[in-house]
Enzyme design. Structure first.
Site, PDB file in Angstrom:
ATOM      1  N   GLY A   1      39.029  63.645  65.531  1.00  0.00           N
ATOM      2  CA  GLY A   1      37.872  64.464  65.874  1.00  0.00           C
ATOM      3  C   GLY A   1      36.836  63.689  66.666  1.00  0.00           C
TER       4      GLY A   1
ATOM      5  N   LYS B   1      37.429  71.937  52.069  1.00  0.00           N
ATOM      6  CA  LYS B   1      36.809  70.619  51.939  1.00  0.00           C
ATOM      7  C   LYS B   1      36.922  70.077  50.499  1.00  0.00           C
ATOM      8  CE  LYS B   1      35.590  69.805  56.143  1.00  0.00           C
ATOM      9  NZ  LYS B   1      36.230  68.681  56.861  1.00  0.00           N
TER      10      LYS B   1
ATOM     11  N   THR C   1      24.986  66.222  54.740  1.00  0.00           N
ATOM     12  CA  THR C   1      24.156  67.419  54.742  1.00  0.00           C
ATOM     13  C   THR C   1      24.260  68.069  56.126  1.00  0.00           C
ATOM     14  OG1 THR C   1      21.960  68.263  54.230  1.00  0.00           O
ATOM     15  CG2 THR C   1      22.054  66.198  55.468  1.00  0.00           C
TER      16      THR C   1
ATOM     17  N   LEU D   1      35.613  63.242  55.659  1.00  0.00           N
ATOM     18  CA  LEU D   1      34.274  63.790  55.805  1.00  0.00           C
ATOM     19  C   LEU D   1      34.267  65.263  55.438  1.00  0.00           C
ATOM     20  CD1 LEU D   1      34.524  61.419  58.166  1.00  0.00           C
ATOM     21  CD2 LEU D   1      32.195  62.184  58.578  1.00  0.00           C
TER      22      LEU D   1
ATOM     23  N   SER E   1      31.447  68.399  53.577  1.00  0.00           N
ATOM     24  CA  SER E   1      30.241  69.156  53.910  1.00  0.00           C
ATOM     25  C   SER E   1      29.481  69.487  52.634  1.00  0.00           C
ATOM     26  CB  SER E   1      30.629  70.450  54.634  1.00  0.00           C
ATOM     27  OG  SER E   1      29.565  71.366  54.653  1.00  0.00           O
ATOM     28  N   SER E   2      28.186  69.676  52.773  1.00  0.00           N
ATOM     29  CA  SER E   2      27.365  70.015  51.612  1.00  0.00           C
ATOM     30  C   SER E   2      27.678  71.402  51.066  1.00  0.00           C
ATOM     31  CB  SER E   2      25.876  69.930  51.968  1.00  0.00           C
ATOM     32  OG  SER E   2      25.561  70.827  53.029  1.00  0.00           O
ATOM     33  N   CYS E   3      28.415  72.220  51.824  1.00  0.00           N
ATOM     34  CA  CYS E   3      28.740  73.572  51.346  1.00  0.00           C
ATOM     35  C   CYS E   3      29.756  73.562  50.212  1.00  0.00           C
ATOM     36  CB  CYS E   3      29.237  74.446  52.484  1.00  0.00           C
ATOM     37  SG  CYS E   3      30.883  74.014  53.065  1.00  0.00           S
TER      38      CYS E   3
ATOM     39  N   HIS F   1      25.407  76.217  64.400  1.00  0.00           N
ATOM     40  CA  HIS F   1      24.549  76.136  63.221  1.00  0.00           C
ATOM     41  C   HIS F   1      23.107  76.456  63.610  1.00  0.00           C
ATOM     42  CE1 HIS F   1      28.029  73.702  61.756  1.00  0.00           C
ATOM     43  NE2 HIS F   1      27.755  74.356  60.659  1.00  0.00           N
TER      44      HIS F   1
ATOM     45  N   TYR G   1      35.890  77.656  54.036  1.00  0.00           N
ATOM     46  CA  TYR G   1      35.645  76.296  54.543  1.00  0.00           C
ATOM     47  C   TYR G   1      35.360  75.346  53.388  1.00  0.00           C
ATOM     48  CZ  TYR G   1      33.436  72.517  57.222  1.00  0.00           C
ATOM     49  OH  TYR G   1      33.114  71.297  57.773  1.00  0.00           O
TER      50      TYR G   1
END
Length: 309
Positions: A11, A141, A165, A106, A108-110, A180, A137
Site C-alpha cells: 500500500g 480489521k 485514529t 495497520l 483502524s479506530s473503527c 473521510h 470494514y
C-alpha cells in the site's frame, strides 16, 4: 531494522504507506520494495505467495486496504469485507511461509464498539456492538489483529498490530463520494470559495467528536514501534485529543479563508458519537505525536493548492 534491511510496504501509494516510505527513505533505509495494485493484486493468493517467495522481505508494513468514508463503507459493504480480508490473509500467510522477520498490521479506530467508553483503551476491543455503517470494514480489521496474534501463538511469528485514529495528510483521498470528513471539508470549502458560493453543507449535526493524526506522525510512530514493540494485541496510535466536527469545519473554514456560511444537515448520518484513542500505552513506549491540528491542516491545504485535488 538495519539500514540495509529488505522492507516491503504494502500500500505504498496510499496516504499511510507513502508516508512510511518517505520517512524510511529520509532515515536512510534504501532497500525498500513496493508493487502497485496493477503489478500485484493483493487479493489473489498465488501471486502474493510467489512475490514473497521471490523477494523474501525481512520486514513488512501491511498498510494496503480498501478504505473510505461513511458513504463508501455503507454502500460497498461486501467489497470492504471481502477485499480487506483477502489482502491481509494473503500477506500474513505469505509472510509466514517466506520467513519474514517482523510484520506490522495497520488497522483502524473503527474496530472499537460504537458506544465504547472514552477514551478507548486497547482492551475495549470486542466488548460491544460496532458502528453499523462501517461494520464490514471493522470486522475485517479485527480479523487482521486476531490473525496476527494467532500466527504469533501457533508459529512464533513476530507480527504486531497498530490502530491509528482518523488520519489526514499528503496523498489523501479528496473524492467527495468516498473521502473521510477532513479532506471532504477542505475540498468543499475550497471549491465553494473559488465559486463564491454562499454556503457549504456539512453532513451530520456537527456534534460528534473525532481525533485527527497527521500521516507524518503516524509514519514516525509505525517506524518507532517496528523497532520497539514485540507483543501480541494492539497499540493505539493517536494524539489523545479530539474536536467536534463543527469545530473542525470552522477551523478548516478559517484556514481555507472561506467567507460563506456552514449549514449542518442533521438528516445525514453522524456515525459513532465519539472516537478518542487512549494513547497511554503508546506514550509509555516512548512516542508522542508532534504535529498540531491547525499546523497540519495548513500544510495539507498548501500542498493541495500546489498540486490540486
Amino acid at each position: 531494522m538495519e539500514k540495509n534491511s529488505k522492507i516491503y510496504i504494502a500500500g505504498h501509494r496510499g496516504m499511510v504507506g507513502s508516508a512510511i516510505k518517505k520517512h524510511l527513505e529520509t532515515a536512510g533505509f534504501q532497500n525498500i520494495i513496493t508493487r502497485t495494485s496493477r503489478e500485484l493484486d493483493l487479493r489473489q493468493q498465488e501471486p502474493v505467495k510467489a512475490f514473497f517467495e521471490q523477494e523474501k522481505p525481512e520486514y513488512v508494513f501491511l498498510a494496503a486496504a480498501k478504505v473510505g468514508g461513511i458513504v463508501a463503507n455503507n454502500t460497498y459493504r461486501a467489497e470492504f469485507l471481502y477485499d480487506n480480508l483477502m489482502i491481509q490473509n494473503n500477506i500474513v500467510h505469505a509472510a509466514y511461509i517466506a520467513g519474514v522477520t517482523k510484520l506490522m498490521f495497520l488497522g483502524s479506530s473503527c474496530i472499537y464498539p460504537k458506544l465504547a467508553p472514552q477514551p478507548m483503551k486497547e482492551e475495549y476491543l470486542l466488548t460491544g456492538e460496532l458502528e453499523a455503517t462501517n461494520e464490514p470494514y471493522a470486522i475485517a480489521k479485527i480479523a487482521g489483529i486476531k490473525l496476527c496474534d494467532a500466527y504469533r501463538a501457533q508459529y512464533g511469528c513476530n507480527y504486531i498490530s497498530v490502530m491509528p485514529t482518523n488520519l489526514y495528510g499528503l496523498n489523501d483521498n479528496y473524492d467527495l463520494n468516498n473521502s473521510h470528513v477532513l479532506p471532504a471539508l477542505i475540498r468543499k470549502m475550497h471549491e465553494a470559495k473559488m465559486k463564491d458560493e454562499a454556503e457549504v453543507v456539512v453532513w451530520g449535526s456537527g456534534t460528534p467528536k473525532r481525533e485527527f493524526l497527521h500521516a507524518d506522525d503516524m509514519a514516525e510512530a509505525c517506524i518507532y514501534l517496528m523497532g520497539n514493540y514485540n507483543e501480541e494485541g494492539l497499540v493505539n496510535i493517536g494524539v489523545g485529543k479530539d474536536i467536534t466536527i463543527k469545530e473542525l469545519a470552522l477551523l478548516i473554514k478559517e484556514i481555507v479563508e472561506y467567507k460563506g456560511e456552514l449549514v449542518f444537515d442533521a438528516s445525514k448520518p453522524d456515525g459513532t458519537p465519539r472516537k478518542l484513542m487512549d494513547v497511554t500505552k503508546l506514550n509509555n513506549l516512548g512516542w508522542q505525536a508532534k504535529i498540531g491540528l491547525k499546523e497540519g491542516i495548513q500544510a495539507v491545504y498548501q500542498d493541495v493548492m500546489q498540486k490540486g485535488f
